[in-house]
Write an enzyme that holds these catalytic residues in place. Structure first.
Site: not given
Ligand code: GAR
Length: 204
Positions: A110, A145-146, A173
């Protein structure tokens, strides 16, 4: 048996990419067996094919309930003898149907320092709130959740001239580092859960 991992994605798949790269460089303590997406257009599916990984798409619209959707996924997880699951940008809430099959064997990444800013648009919420430190969290998945026990967190500074894009990129990053670190901790399994806390064996 070596741990056998399924990665769940919904979009870009850059966290999945970090895991695939770690596996390729022998930095992962298990094998990535399958990639599962709920979105047939997820860019990450192309990345997974580039790494010669088996992919499955389960469009949630095709199932009459969250539970039915997850039952179909579980059948594939069983077929591949999956032992652990990494939710890497999987934008669906998962239910107890799946969680109970893999207790404390599922992690989620997250883009905030939980418990601050759960849910969608975490980076924008952090920026709008005016925090000076932001970051990411990898936690075990529980029915709330979370909110599961935290395995890894990484921090980044927030600058006055940040936009949602610049802050998100700085956090991402760190996500790529955190997801590999947390997956290895999960796969090694050298911890126990005490209340909300993850207690590592080496600290006892
Ligand atoms: C990431 O920033 C992840 O932390 C977030 O979605 C993005 C996916 O990027 N997840 C959430 O917000 C879950 N609630 P990615 O597809 O390039 O890994």
């Amino acid at each position: 048996m070596d741990p056998r991992v399924a990665i769940f994605i919904s979009g870009r798949g850059s966290n999945m990419n970090a895991l695939l790269e770690a596996e390729k460089q022998s930095r992962l303590k298990g094998r990535i067996e399958v990639i599962i997406s709920n979105n047939p257009d997820a860019q990450g599916l192309d990345v997974a094919h580039y790494y010669h990984k088996k992919t499955y798409v389960f469009r949630h619209e095709n199932y009459k309930s969250r539970e039915e959707h997850e039952k179909a996924i579980i059948r594939i997880l069983k077929k591949h003898e999956i032992t652990h699951i990494v939710l890497a940008g999987y934008m669906r809430i998962i239910s107890e149907v799946l969680i109970n099959k893999y207790p404390n064997k599922i992690i989620n990444i997250h883009p905030s320092l939980l418990p601050a800013f759960p849910g969608l648009h975490a980076q924008k919420k952090a920026l709008d709130y005016g925090v000076r430190v932001a970051g990411c969290t990898v936690h075990l998945v529980t029915k709330d959740v979370d909110a599961g026990p935290i395995l890894v967190q990484k921090t980044v500074p927030v600058y006055s001239n940040d936009t949602e894009e610049t802050l998100s990129a700085r956090i991402l990053e760190q996500e790529h580092i955190a997801i590999v670190e947390a997956t290895n901790l999960l796969l090694e399994g050298k911890f126990r859960i005490k209340g909300r806390r993850v207690i590592f064996e080496e600290d006892e």
